[in-house]
Design a protein around this motif. Sequence first.
Motif, PDB file in Angstrom:
ATOM      1  N   VAL A   1       0.847  -1.199   0.000  1.00  0.00           N
ATOM      2  CA  VAL A   1       0.000   0.000   0.000  1.00  0.00           C
ATOM      3  C   VAL A   1       0.881   1.246   0.000  1.00  0.00           C
ATOM      4  O   VAL A   1       1.674   1.455   0.919  1.00  0.00           O
ATOM      5  N   GLN A   2       0.745   2.052  -1.035  1.00  0.00           N
ATOM      6  CA  GLN A   2       1.497   3.293  -1.138  1.00  0.00           C
ATOM      7  C   GLN A   2       0.687   4.430  -0.518  1.00  0.00           C
ATOM      8  O   GLN A   2      -0.348   4.824  -1.046  1.00  0.00           O
ATOM      9  N   MET A   3       1.173   4.922   0.608  1.00  0.00           N
ATOM     10  CA  MET A   3       0.506   6.044   1.272  1.00  0.00           C
ATOM     11  C   MET A   3       1.289   7.319   0.958  1.00  0.00           C
ATOM     12  O   MET A   3       2.430   7.488   1.400  1.00  0.00           O
ATOM     13  N   SER A   4       0.679   8.198   0.204  1.00  0.00           N
ATOM     14  CA  SER A   4       1.331   9.453  -0.167  1.00  0.00           C
ATOM     15  C   SER A   4       1.472  10.350   1.058  1.00  0.00           C
ATOM     16  O   SER A   4       0.824  10.139   2.095  1.00  0.00           O
ATOM     17  N   THR A   5       2.311  11.356   0.931  1.00  0.00           N
ATOM     18  CA  THR A   5       2.437  12.340   2.006  1.00  0.00           C
ATOM     19  C   THR A   5       1.078  12.939   2.331  1.00  0.00           C
ATOM     20  O   THR A   5       0.710  13.090   3.501  1.00  0.00           O
ATOM     21  N   GLY A   6       0.320  13.244   1.280  1.00  0.00           N
ATOM     22  CA  GLY A   6      -0.985  13.861   1.492  1.00  0.00           C
ATOM     23  C   GLY A   6      -1.936  12.996   2.287  1.00  0.00           C
ATOM     24  O   GLY A   6      -2.639  13.488   3.178  1.00  0.00           O
ATOM     25  N   VAL A   7      -1.974  11.697   1.996  1.00  0.00           N
ATOM     26  CA  VAL A   7      -2.913  10.843   2.722  1.00  0.00           C
ATOM     27  C   VAL A   7      -2.437  10.607   4.150  1.00  0.00           C
ATOM     28  O   VAL A   7      -3.267  10.493   5.071  1.00  0.00           O
ATOM     29  N   ILE A   8      -1.142  10.580   4.390  1.00  0.00           N
ATOM     30  CA  ILE A   8      -0.654  10.455   5.772  1.00  0.00           C
ATOM     31  C   ILE A   8      -1.041  11.687   6.578  1.00  0.00           C
ATOM     32  O   ILE A   8      -1.516  11.580   7.725  1.00  0.00           O
ATOM     33  N   LEU A   9      -0.873  12.866   5.992  1.00  0.00           N
ATOM     34  CA  LEU A   9      -1.284  14.086   6.684  1.00  0.00           C
ATOM     35  C   LEU A   9      -2.790  14.063   6.958  1.00  0.00           C
ATOM     36  O   LEU A   9      -3.244  14.472   8.035  1.00  0.00           O
ATOM     37  N   ARG A  10      -3.551  13.560   6.024  1.00  0.00           N
ATOM     38  CA  ARG A  10      -5.009  13.463   6.182  1.00  0.00           C
ATOM     39  C   ARG A  10      -5.372  12.522   7.322  1.00  0.00           C
ATOM     40  O   ARG A  10      -6.243  12.836   8.161  1.00  0.00           O
ATOM     41  N   ILE A  11      -4.691  11.366   7.398  1.00  0.00           N
ATOM     42  CA  ILE A  11      -4.947  10.404   8.475  1.00  0.00           C
ATOM     43  C   ILE A  11      -4.624  11.025   9.830  1.00  0.00           C
ATOM     44  O   ILE A  11      -5.393  10.919  10.788  1.00  0.00           O
ATOM     45  N   LEU A  12      -3.467  11.685   9.916  1.00  0.00           N
ATOM     46  CA  LEU A  12      -3.039  12.272  11.186  1.00  0.00           C
ATOM     47  C   LEU A  12      -3.993  13.371  11.632  1.00  0.00           C
ATOM     48  O   LEU A  12      -4.296  13.506  12.832  1.00  0.00           O
ATOM     49  N   LYS A  13      -4.487  14.159  10.684  1.00  0.00           N
ATOM     50  CA  LYS A  13      -5.432  15.221  11.034  1.00  0.00           C
ATOM     51  C   LYS A  13      -6.758  14.648  11.521  1.00  0.00           C
ATOM     52  O   LYS A  13      -7.427  15.235  12.380  1.00  0.00           O
ATOM     53  N   ASN A  14      -7.139  13.492  10.994  1.00  0.00           N
ATOM     54  CA  ASN A  14      -8.419  12.874  11.360  1.00  0.00           C
ATOM     55  C   ASN A  14      -8.314  11.972  12.587  1.00  0.00           C
ATOM     56  O   ASN A  14      -9.338  11.446  13.035  1.00  0.00           O
TER      57      ASN A  14
END
Length: 311
Positions: free
Chosen positions: A148-161
């Motif tokens: 699973v490739q987690m982009s920087t953007g999706v990691i930031l999204r997960i952390l914010k949520n």
Amino acid sequence: MKLLDSTAKGVYLITVTPFTDTGALDLPSTDRMVDFCLDKGVTGLTILGIMGEASKLSAEESLQYTQRVLARVDGRVPVIVGVSSPGFASMGELTRSVMDAGASGVMVAPPSTVRTDDQIAAYFDMVNETLGPQVPWCLQDHPVSTGVQMSTGVILRILKNSPICVMLKHEDWPGLAKLSAIRAASDKGELRRVSILTGNGGGLFLPEELTRGADGAMTGFAWPEMMVDVVAAHARGDVERAHDLFDAYLPLARYEQQAGIGLAVRKHLLQQRGVIASAFVRKPGPKLSPQDLADLDRLVRRQDARLRALG
């Protein structure tokens, strides 16, 4: 046991799971391994990870092993337990059990079934729901194993949520740019600061990752003192010393990171160091050849000589 929080730093060693020569859990070796890790100065332990053969353990074995580690640690350092699972019922059950036993937090990686950013984010929304607001957790980004490739953007999204996600285990490769971007986001106030511990290639880029803003390491190696000493030297500003120490261990660390045989190499070396009684790897698992063993003997001798030269 103190709960995991975003100030975590240092070395959280990923442990192997010791077995006997017949494949049963080796609990006396587990005690010895915990003592060895603590004696080498690790800040915390992470168990039931990929290199801990978590997928080869039954639910009963997973809990039995966790309870043994926690009892031996006896609150001296934090312990994170891997609870990754495609199913949320099993994840929730194991989480409740290990937290009741005294774990400091849990670690979750995405399943191979999620692909798009929206799927990944939705999965971790369900992780938050499953774990609840009281269980701190670590997000594991390890595409080599999960696919699973987690982009920087999706990691930031997960952390914010995920307000209770307090740590990122950064293992993407190449991943230095991603690490820099995530740390920059918190430095700019776009994201609350979380702990970032690295496991990239078993620590093969550790000095560079520390320079990019990592708080320490979360990976495994048969010489955990390497990571402890490198992180400590870097923290006190002696970056050249950190690189010199790292360079001395690098050939053996690199050998241990070979796809397919890496776990067998690590267990063999830990057996040689007297930490575990058997180097047994549960099936499907590799076996080392006589040529592999000769390579390791040479590398250990050369490492010892290099370390003596460094003082």
